[in-house]
Design an enzyme around this catalytic site. Structure first.
Site, PDB file in Angstrom:
ATOM      1  N   CYS A 111      18.610   9.270  12.701  1.00  0.00           N
ATOM      2  CA  CYS A 111      19.086  10.653  12.903  1.00  0.00           C
ATOM      3  C   CYS A 111      18.434  11.337  14.097  1.00  0.00           C
ATOM      4  CB  CYS A 111      18.829  11.476  11.655  1.00  0.00           C
ATOM      5  SG  CYS A 111      19.600  10.769  10.228  1.00  0.00           S
ATOM      6  N   HIS A 246      17.455  19.034  12.894  1.00  0.00           N
ATOM      7  CA  HIS A 246      18.376  18.102  12.215  1.00  0.00           C
ATOM      8  C   HIS A 246      18.836  18.693  10.885  1.00  0.00           C
ATOM      9  CE1 HIS A 246      20.298  14.724  10.554  1.00  0.00           C
ATOM     10  NE2 HIS A 246      19.279  14.229   9.873  1.00  0.00           N
ATOM     11  N   ASN A 276      24.938  16.206   6.352  1.00  0.00           N
ATOM     12  CA  ASN A 276      24.080  15.494   7.308  1.00  0.00           C
ATOM     13  C   ASN A 276      24.938  14.531   8.129  1.00  0.00           C
ATOM     14  OD1 ASN A 276      22.335  13.724   8.568  1.00  0.00           O
ATOM     15  ND2 ASN A 276      21.022  13.419   6.793  1.00  0.00           N
TER      16      ASN A 276
HETATM   17  N1  ACO Z   1      23.960  15.791  -8.690  1.00  0.00           N
HETATM   18  C1  ACO Z   1      23.286  16.078  -9.826  1.00  0.00           C
HETATM   19  N2  ACO Z   1      22.085  15.574 -10.104  1.00  0.00           N
HETATM   20  C2  ACO Z   1      21.539  14.731  -9.194  1.00  0.00           C
HETATM   21  C3  ACO Z   1      22.187  14.390  -7.994  1.00  0.00           C
HETATM   22  C4  ACO Z   1      23.448  14.953  -7.759  1.00  0.00           C
HETATM   23  N3  ACO Z   1      24.157  14.700  -6.670  1.00  0.00           N
HETATM   24  N4  ACO Z   1      21.395  13.546  -7.314  1.00  0.00           N
HETATM   25  C5  ACO Z   1      20.287  13.365  -8.038  1.00  0.00           C
HETATM   26  N5  ACO Z   1      20.359  14.078  -9.188  1.00  0.00           N
HETATM   27  C6  ACO Z   1      19.385  14.180 -10.251  1.00  0.00           C
HETATM   28  C7  ACO Z   1      18.477  12.979 -10.323  1.00  0.00           C
HETATM   29  O1  ACO Z   1      19.070  11.931 -11.082  1.00  0.00           O
HETATM   30  C8  ACO Z   1      17.268  13.555 -11.013  1.00  0.00           C
HETATM   31  O2  ACO Z   1      17.527  13.627 -12.404  1.00  0.00           O
HETATM   32  P1  ACO Z   1      16.361  13.291 -13.470  1.00  0.00           P
HETATM   33  O3  ACO Z   1      15.302  14.332 -13.206  1.00  0.00           O
HETATM   34  O4  ACO Z   1      17.056  13.437 -14.767  1.00  0.00           O
HETATM   35  O5  ACO Z   1      15.918  11.907 -13.124  1.00  0.00           O
HETATM   36  C9  ACO Z   1      17.222  14.992 -10.500  1.00  0.00           C
HETATM   37  O6  ACO Z   1      18.517  15.268  -9.974  1.00  0.00           O
HETATM   38  C10 ACO Z   1      16.165  15.219  -9.429  1.00  0.00           C
HETATM   39  O7  ACO Z   1      16.315  14.200  -8.447  1.00  0.00           O
HETATM   40  P2  ACO Z   1      15.364  14.184  -7.212  1.00  0.00           P
HETATM   41  O8  ACO Z   1      15.698  12.977  -6.381  1.00  0.00           O
HETATM   42  O9  ACO Z   1      13.957  14.361  -7.647  1.00  0.00           O
HETATM   43  O10 ACO Z   1      15.845  15.494  -6.467  1.00  0.00           O
HETATM   44  P3  ACO Z   1      15.214  16.200  -5.211  1.00  0.00           P
HETATM   45  O11 ACO Z   1      14.913  17.588  -5.548  1.00  0.00           O
HETATM   46  O12 ACO Z   1      14.135  15.366  -4.583  1.00  0.00           O
HETATM   47  O13 ACO Z   1      16.431  16.233  -4.199  1.00  0.00           O
HETATM   48  C11 ACO Z   1      17.278  15.089  -2.267  1.00  0.00           C
HETATM   49  C12 ACO Z   1      17.005  15.003  -3.747  1.00  0.00           C
HETATM   50  C13 ACO Z   1      18.299  16.193  -2.016  1.00  0.00           C
HETATM   51  C14 ACO Z   1      17.843  13.764  -1.788  1.00  0.00           C
HETATM   52  C15 ACO Z   1      15.978  15.436  -1.516  1.00  0.00           C
HETATM   53  O14 ACO Z   1      14.932  14.570  -1.946  1.00  0.00           O
HETATM   54  C16 ACO Z   1      16.115  15.324  -0.036  1.00  0.00           C
HETATM   55  O15 ACO Z   1      16.864  16.025   0.594  1.00  0.00           O
HETATM   56  N6  ACO Z   1      15.340  14.437   0.613  1.00  0.00           N
HETATM   57  C17 ACO Z   1      15.429  14.232   2.023  1.00  0.00           C
HETATM   58  C18 ACO Z   1      16.580  13.379   2.293  1.00  0.00           C
HETATM   59  C19 ACO Z   1      17.002  13.438   3.714  1.00  0.00           C
HETATM   60  O16 ACO Z   1      16.819  14.393   4.408  1.00  0.00           O
HETATM   61  N7  ACO Z   1      17.591  12.357   4.121  1.00  0.00           N
HETATM   62  C20 ACO Z   1      18.196  12.259   5.335  1.00  0.00           C
HETATM   63  C21 ACO Z   1      17.234  12.023   6.458  1.00  0.00           C
HETATM   64  S1  ACO Z   1      17.553  10.587   7.279  1.00  0.00           S
HETATM   65  C22 ACO Z   1      19.106  10.595   7.706  1.00  0.00           C
HETATM   66  O17 ACO Z   1      19.580  11.640   8.025  1.00  0.00           O
HETATM   67  C23 ACO Z   1      19.889   9.293   7.657  1.00  0.00           C
END
Ligand code: ACO
Length: 319
Positions: A111, A246, A276
């Protein structure tokens, strides 16, 4: 002498997919996605090809710059995956623009592709490899390689293309690129093919991500990379007009903004509408702001990105 940004352009797929639409595909809901990411809709490739978007974005940037394709000394494609394994996106775009001859190649900074391509383009201008114009085309089709059964990743991404045309100038004040090579937190395996000699079985060829680890890397590195380029250029945060970060997650952007102690209006976003779009994310935002007349002449921009590699980077640009 390096470059100035002479023109910008972008193109996104027609199909807009809302969070409610996604809730019919995977177990999710609008509230979870908006609260955790800030995303409401994303544009998804359906009938178009990514090449078509990339060519449209490039033509728009050339037109805005008043530059013809035959004046390009170099085309850099920034992408993690496009319509072909080979040739490079830059070569496919060059063929469509109808001006072969100039070098054309792709870079994969994840990215961070736009910032990485700016860094390379500056070196071409500095060493005389480019004297007239350079096209950077960032195009991504991440919806083609997310796992649509994995709700933790498929809700995050969108598709799009955005381009800039650079001409000689002194706009780039500083860049900094940082890699912490490690595929574990974020990767997509390449398909293994059907060689009868291969001992490898077919792997899961989709994006797999440890969201929390990427989140921490993102916030830490956005802040340190931006700080490094400001220090290099002897610029104070208050002097930066806009931070073009980003568009991966609104919470990441917000956390970085708070750490840098800057007001919300200096961190514009469009993640709400596009999700994204990987390497295309910053130039897509830049093009929207330019076309909306929201970037003043002489504005000081800090662009910063992070992603697969893990790689992060920042560029400080005077428009
Ligand atoms: N809908 C509903 N629930 C969901 C979803 C969804 N789409 N996705 C995950 N959950 C649930 C999980 O199963 C979990 O449930 P549990 O507690 O019962 O196990 C709960 O939500 C919390 O999941 P987490 O993964 O802990 O959620 P978090 O608050 O960390 O958010 C996220 C996840 C949005 C992916 C976050 O970690 C994030 O944005 N990270 C950075 C990712 C990023 O920026 N990536 C791109 C950079 S690189 C590139 O661009 C290629």
């Amino acid at each position: 002498m390096n470059f100035k940004i002479a023109g910008t352009g972008s193109a996104t797929p027609k199909l807009v997919v809302s969070n409610d639409d996604l809730a019919r595909v995977v177990e999710t809901d609008d509230e979870w996605i908006v609260t955790r990411t800030g995303i409401s809709t994303r544009h998804v490739l359906s009938t178009e090809t990514l090449t078509e978007l990339a060519v449209t974005a490039s033509r728009r940037a050339l037109e805005a710059a008043g530059v013809t394709a035959s004046e390009l000394d170099l085309i850099i494609g920034a992408t993690t995956k496009h319509d072909y394994q080979v040739p490079a996106l830059a070569c496919v775009v060059q063929a469509e623009l109808g001006a072969p001859g100039a070098p054309a190649f792709d870079v994969n900074f994840g990215c961070t592709g736009f910032v990485g391509a700016l860094d390379i383009a500056a070196r071409y201008f500095e060493t005389g490899g480019a004297t007239r114009a350079v096209l950077i085309i960032c195009a991504e089709a991440l919806t083609r390689y997310v796992d649509w059964t994995d709700r933790a990743t498929c809700v995050l991404f969108g598709d799009g293309a955005a381009a800039v045309v650079l001409t000689p100038g002194s706009s780039l004040l500083a860049t900094h690129i940082h890699a912490r090579g490690n595929p574990d937190p974020l990767h997509a395996l390449a398909p293994t093919g059907n060689s009868p000699y291969s001992q490898n079985s077919e792997e899961h060829p989709y994006i797999e991500m440890n969201g929390r680890e990427v989140f921490k890397f993102a916030v830490t590195n956005l802040c340190s990379d931006v700080t490094k380029v400001m220090e290099q250029a002897r610029v104070m945060p208050e002097e930066v007009d806009l931070f073009l970060v980003h568009q991966a997650n609104k919470r990441i952007i917000e956390a970085a903004r708070e750490r840098l102690g800057q007001p919300p209006e200096k961190f514009p976003t469009n993640i709400e509408r596009y999700g994204n779009t990987s390497a295309a994310s910053i130039p897509l935002l830049l093009d929207e702001l330019v076309r909306a007349g929201k970037i003043e002449d002489d504005a000081l921009l800090a662009c910063a990105a992070f992603g697969a590699g893990l790689i992060s980077g920042a560029a400080l640009i005077r428009m």
